[in-house]
Write a protein that holds these residues in place. Structure first.
Motif, PDB file in Angstrom:
ATOM      1  N   SER A 154       0.747  -1.183   0.031  1.00 20.14           N
ATOM      2  CA  SER A 154      -0.011   0.020   0.068  1.00 20.14           C
ATOM      3  C   SER A 154       0.690   1.029  -0.044  1.00 20.14           C
ATOM      4  O   SER A 154       0.325   2.261  -0.062  1.00 20.14           O
ATOM      5  CB  SER A 154      -0.705  -0.014   1.180  1.00 20.14           C
ATOM      6  N   ASP A 155       2.139   1.023   0.107  1.00 14.65           N
ATOM      7  CA  ASP A 155       3.234   2.255  -0.009  1.00 14.65           C
ATOM      8  C   ASP A 155       3.313   2.795  -1.340  1.00 14.65           C
ATOM      9  O   ASP A 155       4.019   2.015  -2.064  1.00 14.65           O
ATOM     10  CB  ASP A 155       4.298   2.030   0.716  1.00 14.65           C
ATOM     11  N   TRP A 156       2.557   3.665  -1.783  1.00 13.30           N
ATOM     12  CA  TRP A 156       2.545   4.061  -3.219  1.00 13.30           C
ATOM     13  C   TRP A 156       4.247   5.031  -3.310  1.00 13.30           C
ATOM     14  O   TRP A 156       4.452   4.935  -4.650  1.00 13.30           O
ATOM     15  CB  TRP A 156       1.706   5.135  -3.675  1.00 13.30           C
ATOM     16  N   LYS A 157       4.832   5.149  -2.372  1.00 13.54           N
ATOM     17  CA  LYS A 157       6.133   5.756  -2.681  1.00 13.54           C
ATOM     18  C   LYS A 157       7.247   4.847  -2.935  1.00 13.54           C
ATOM     19  O   LYS A 157       8.468   5.304  -3.175  1.00 13.54           O
ATOM     20  CB  LYS A 157       6.337   6.716  -1.485  1.00 13.54           C
ATOM     21  N   LEU A 158       7.131   3.593  -2.749  1.00 14.79           N
ATOM     22  CA  LEU A 158       8.126   2.516  -3.014  1.00 14.79           C
ATOM     23  C   LEU A 158       8.628   2.651  -4.316  1.00 14.79           C
ATOM     24  O   LEU A 158       7.720   2.518  -5.211  1.00 14.79           O
ATOM     25  CB  LEU A 158       7.467   1.147  -2.575  1.00 14.79           C
ATOM     26  N   ASP A 159       9.644   2.784  -4.630  1.00 12.64           N
ATOM     27  CA  ASP A 159      10.446   2.769  -6.031  1.00 12.64           C
ATOM     28  C   ASP A 159      11.876   1.981  -6.142  1.00 12.64           C
ATOM     29  O   ASP A 159      11.971   1.193  -5.114  1.00 12.64           O
ATOM     30  CB  ASP A 159      10.655   4.467  -6.310  1.00 12.64           C
ATOM     31  N   ALA A 160      12.325   2.510  -6.948  1.00 14.98           N
ATOM     32  CA  ALA A 160      13.624   1.500  -7.205  1.00 14.98           C
ATOM     33  C   ALA A 160      14.620   2.037  -6.174  1.00 14.98           C
ATOM     34  O   ALA A 160      15.396   0.936  -5.489  1.00 14.98           O
ATOM     35  CB  ALA A 160      14.368   1.784  -8.371  1.00 14.98           C
ATOM     36  N   ASP A 161      14.862   3.113  -5.505  1.00 11.81           N
ATOM     37  CA  ASP A 161      15.564   3.436  -4.428  1.00 11.81           C
ATOM     38  C   ASP A 161      15.256   2.645  -3.400  1.00 11.81           C
ATOM     39  O   ASP A 161      16.029   2.147  -2.206  1.00 11.81           O
ATOM     40  CB  ASP A 161      15.576   5.177  -4.216  1.00 11.81           C
ATOM     41  N   GLY A 162      13.977   2.914  -2.961  1.00 15.92           N
ATOM     42  CA  GLY A 162      13.323   2.180  -1.598  1.00 15.92           C
ATOM     43  C   GLY A 162      13.615   0.562  -1.810  1.00 15.92           C
ATOM     44  O   GLY A 162      14.077  -0.070  -0.766  1.00 15.92           O
ATOM     45  N   LEU A 163      13.467   0.093  -2.845  1.00 19.34           N
ATOM     46  CA  LEU A 163      13.641  -1.528  -3.074  1.00 19.34           C
ATOM     47  C   LEU A 163      15.023  -1.851  -2.824  1.00 19.34           C
ATOM     48  O   LEU A 163      15.464  -2.991  -2.396  1.00 19.34           O
ATOM     49  CB  LEU A 163      12.933  -1.911  -4.277  1.00 19.34           C
ATOM     50  N   SER A 164      15.945  -1.084  -3.488  1.00 16.19           N
ATOM     51  CA  SER A 164      17.253  -1.299  -3.398  1.00 16.19           C
ATOM     52  C   SER A 164      17.867  -1.135  -2.053  1.00 16.19           C
ATOM     53  O   SER A 164      18.646  -2.057  -1.629  1.00 16.19           O
ATOM     54  CB  SER A 164      18.219  -0.487  -3.942  1.00 16.19           C
ATOM     55  N   ARG A 165      17.233  -0.523  -1.245  1.00 11.12           N
ATOM     56  CA  ARG A 165      17.826  -0.232   0.253  1.00 11.12           C
ATOM     57  C   ARG A 165      17.162  -1.297   1.084  1.00 11.12           C
ATOM     58  O   ARG A 165      17.976  -1.864   1.792  1.00 11.12           O
ATOM     59  CB  ARG A 165      17.099   1.305   0.828  1.00 11.12           C
ATOM     60  N   GLU A 166      16.083  -1.769   0.753  1.00  9.86           N
ATOM     61  CA  GLU A 166      15.559  -2.862   1.647  1.00  9.86           C
ATOM     62  C   GLU A 166      16.156  -4.129   1.128  1.00  9.86           C
ATOM     63  O   GLU A 166      16.418  -5.186   2.097  1.00  9.86           O
ATOM     64  CB  GLU A 166      14.036  -3.148   1.226  1.00  9.86           C
ATOM     65  N   ALA A 167      16.582  -4.310  -0.341  1.00 12.74           N
ATOM     66  CA  ALA A 167      17.119  -5.583  -0.497  1.00 12.74           C
ATOM     67  C   ALA A 167      18.889  -5.655  -0.220  1.00 12.74           C
ATOM     68  O   ALA A 167      19.357  -6.748  -0.251  1.00 12.74           O
ATOM     69  CB  ALA A 167      17.140  -5.664  -2.130  1.00 12.74           C
ATOM     70  N   GLY A 168      19.439  -4.256   0.128  1.00 11.53           N
ATOM     71  CA  GLY A 168      20.620  -4.344   0.558  1.00 11.53           C
ATOM     72  C   GLY A 168      21.646  -4.346  -0.688  1.00 11.53           C
ATOM     73  O   GLY A 168      22.866  -4.782  -0.380  1.00 11.53           O
ATOM     74  N   ILE A 169      21.172  -4.030  -1.960  1.00 13.68           N
ATOM     75  CA  ILE A 169      22.273  -3.939  -3.119  1.00 13.68           C
ATOM     76  C   ILE A 169      21.969  -2.430  -3.438  1.00 13.68           C
ATOM     77  O   ILE A 169      20.988  -1.927  -3.324  1.00 13.68           O
ATOM     78  CB  ILE A 169      21.905  -4.861  -4.214  1.00 13.68           C
TER      79      ILE A 169
END
Length: 694
Positions: free
Chosen positions: A592-607
């Motif tokens: 439900s977080d519409w702000k999730l983008d490539a930057d946020g996903l890369s931070r969460e994935a650790g790469i």
């Protein structure tokens, strides 16, 4: 009132005027008249008419004036008569001839000019039609001549292709046995030196033949750009590694410098490979042992705009180029012959080809050189889009984040030389592989048999038809086939093998003299497992055969595991599957977080974002944004299928804050709008209800 003279129409008093000429602008006028009867002048009566305009007399009683409006250009006669107080008419009356001149555009001069213009237009149209017919005829003749030239060029191309095929195969059959003898034979140093000299000149002859072929291909402007999006730094680093062993052998200080560590851009890999390869090979050819060669890459801004320019430089400390040869260095007919320090003579074909390819990239190539002081070749190619990362280590030229920088196929593992990285040969003694060789050259069969040894069974076929029959009957482990053969050629043979149920699993390795990418793509599209141009290196052939047989071995093991796996058994995921599963769960947790983008996903994935982009693209064929959006849409489809939430609630729940955008994306993904998808799941006929769920 009209005055006499002063530029007016009257030259004398109206009573003394018999002819009156008026312009077309004075076509509205009035005439006054009076009878010379003074007994009872108030009883005088009048009548008038304008001949040429009126047929009957106008009896106007005591009115003593007549008015006419908008008379057409022409000649008229105004007549007037009067009656005295006793009613006696003066039938003779008076007459005034009036001429109204036409405007210029209605004069005979104008009509003459109209005729001249119309005649000229007709003549011009006729001349245009005749000229068009003549040009059409000339174009048809030129087209016929062009078709004749094209046909002649095709004949020349076919002849050249045949000659290249006939030359490359003997060169390969000379070079292959020589390399095999040098690698496996035991001989004294003098005899080994003789064989190495023969092999070296055979390779030189092969390079010259390849350059002649490329030189020929530039004549009819057959070169075409086939761009791909690749990392330019890694591409140049691979070329650097391919020349590094040669530099070490000749004690040449060879360095690669780059101002960026990563540059994703569009370029033609085959064309750029030819450009840089020719520049580096010339640099090493004309640099004596102990010299220095440098390959560098820079990115230059173009007038402060977003577009960039790649600048690739190859500098050496070789013999240099004389001033009189610099001006015509890239010319096709220029005197480009030169002699290297080892006595080898160059023809300049490679430089001309490189220059043509640079211009094809809309770039430019320059050279700075002094005789005896080396040369610097600079190539500048404009690029539209690039993705950059932090600067590289300029001292060593290594790319810190590049996994291929520390170890590469050319350099081998750290601490090992080129001699310790030989390709493992096919273990034919234990596996008893059967290889079918289809080629119309008997020497090729003997050469391949010598390469793999007597323990490998070689099944020979001299044409494609016989090869297909033997492939169906013997079912070999591998098929090595030439492309150009009488009867069934290599493409048709490969297609038939891959479409035949009995032979579809057999790997096919195609051999050809064609090095163009379209031939390789054609072979791969019809099902070829590998593609090797002639003349080929014996070790490379062994490596490719080994890889094909090993891949089939692993594939069979994989199929066996699938067959033996019982339902419900835990599936062991690969690293790539684990990565996708982890990133998918990250997106689902933040659905439900519409702000999730490539930057946020890369931070969460650790790469890093760049590594995430490469990984997602290589595994799914999607960008990071498309990957996230697909997961959101699939979750939305599941929620729609449950029928427990409204469409607007689902859209916001899966991270879309715009309902119109959600509908567009949903239709693009599933071919239905959200309401249509919901209706299909709930068996609702929207055409009957006329409503949509919202």
């Amino acid at each position: 009132s009209v005055q006499v003279g002063s530029g007016g129409p009257l030259r004398a008093q109206i009573g003394e005027t018999a002819d009156l000429t008026l312009s077309h602008r004075a076509s509205v006028f009035s005439l006054e008249f009076t009878a010379l009867n003074f007994t009872h002048p108030e009883r005088n009566r009048y009548a008038f008419r304008m001949e040429g305009f009126e047929k009957d007399w106008n009896e106007v009683g005591t009115q003593n004036h007549a008015t006419y409006t908008n008379l057409n250009p022409g000649r008229y006669v105004f007549r007037v008569k009067a009656a005295n107080n006793d009613g006696v008419w003066n039938e003779e009356g008076l007459a005034l001839r009036i001429r109204i001149r036409p405007p210029f555009w209605k004069t005979w001069i104008a009509f003459f000019l109209y005729g001249v213009f119309a005649g000229g237009a007709v003549m011009a149209f006729i001349r245009y039609r005749l000229k068009r017919q003549r040009m059409k005829h000339e174009l048809e003749m030129e087209h016929l001549q062009f078709e004749k030239l094209v046909e002649a060029d095709r004949m020349k191309s076919r002849f050249f292709s045949s000659v290249a095929h006939e030359l490359r195969t003997p060169i390969m059959l000379i070079l292959g046995p020589l390399d095999h003898l040098i690698a496996t034979g035991r001989m004294d140093a003098a005899f080994r030196g003789t064989l190495e000299m023969a092999a070296r000149n055979a390779r030189r002859l092969s390079r010259l033949l390849n350059q002649f072929i490329e030189f020929y291909r530039t004549e009819p402007s057959e070169l075409r750009l086939k761009t791909e999006q690749r990392d330019i730094v890694r591409f140049l680093q691979d070329m650097y590694l391919s020349f590094r062993e040669y530099a070490n052998l000749h004690r040449i200080d060879f360095q690669f410098h780059s101002t960026i560590s990563y540059g994703l851009t569009w370029f033609d890999p085959d064309g750029l490979d030819k450009i840089v390869y020719n520049l580096l090979s010339n640099a090493f050819k004309f640099t004596p042992d102990g010299g220095r060669v440098a390959l560098s890459l820079e990115v230059l801004p173009e007038d402060g705009e977003t577009e960039k320019t790649l600048r690739i430089r190859v500098a050496d400390t070789g013999v240099g180029i004389a001033a009189e040869r610099l001006e015509r260095l890239f010319d096709r007919s220029g005197p480009a012959e030169s002699v290297s320090p080892s006595g080898e003579q160059g023809l300049g074909i490679g430089l001309h080809l490189a220059h043509e390819l640079v211009e094809l990239h809309q770039g430019r190539m320059t050279v700075e050189s002094e005789e005896g002081k080396g040369a610097v070749f600079t190539v500048q190619i404009p690029v539209d889009v690039m993705v950059f990362e932090r600067p590289a280590d300029r001292e060593t030229g290594a790319v810190p984040d590049d996994p291929g920088a520390a170890e590469s196929p050319e350099s081998g593992p750290a601490g090992k030389g080129a001699e310790e990285t030989e390709t493992p040969a096919v273990d034919a003694g234990k596996s008893g592989h059967l290889i079918l060789v289809v080629d119309d050259d008997a020497d090729m069969h003997r050469h391949i048999q010598n390469l793999f040894g007597p323990s490998v069974r070689i099944l020979s076929a001299m044409d494609g038809t016989t090869g297909l029959e033997k492939a169906v009957s013997a079912v070999p482990d591998l098929v090595i086939s030439d492309l150009e053969m009488p009867g069934l050629n290599g493409y048709d043979l490969c297609r038939r093998i891959k479409t035949e149920e009995k032979t579809s699993h057999i790997p096919v390795l195609l051999l050809t003299v064609h090095t163009e990418r379209q031939h390789k793509i054609k072979g791969i599209l019809i099902g070829a497992d590998d593609y090797l141009p002639k003349p080929f290196d014996a070790k490379e052939l062994e490596a490719r055969v080994f890889n094909l047989l090993e891949s089939r071995k692993k594939l069979r093991a994989h199929f066996r595991r699938q067959i033996l796996t019982e339902p419900g058994e835990t599936r062991v995921m690969s690293l790539d599957e684990r990565f996708l599963e982890r990133t998918r769960k990250i997106v689902e947790n933040r659905l439900s977080d519409w702000k999730l983008d490539a930057d946020g996903l890369s931070r969460e994935a650790g790469i890093s974002r760049t590594q995430l982009y490469r990984k997602i693209r290589s595994l799914t064929g999607q960008t990071v944004h498309e990957f996230i959006r697909t997961i959101r849409l699939k979750a939305a489809a599941q929620l729609l299928g449950s029928g427990k939430m409204k469409i607007s609630e689902i859209a916001y729940h899966v991270g879309f804050n715009d309902l119109n955008y959600f509908s567009r994306c949903f239709r693009k993904q599933f071919g239905l709008s959200p309401s249509e998808y919901l209706a299909s799941k709930l068996n609702i006929d929207l055409s009957k209800t006329g409503k949509t769920r919202s």
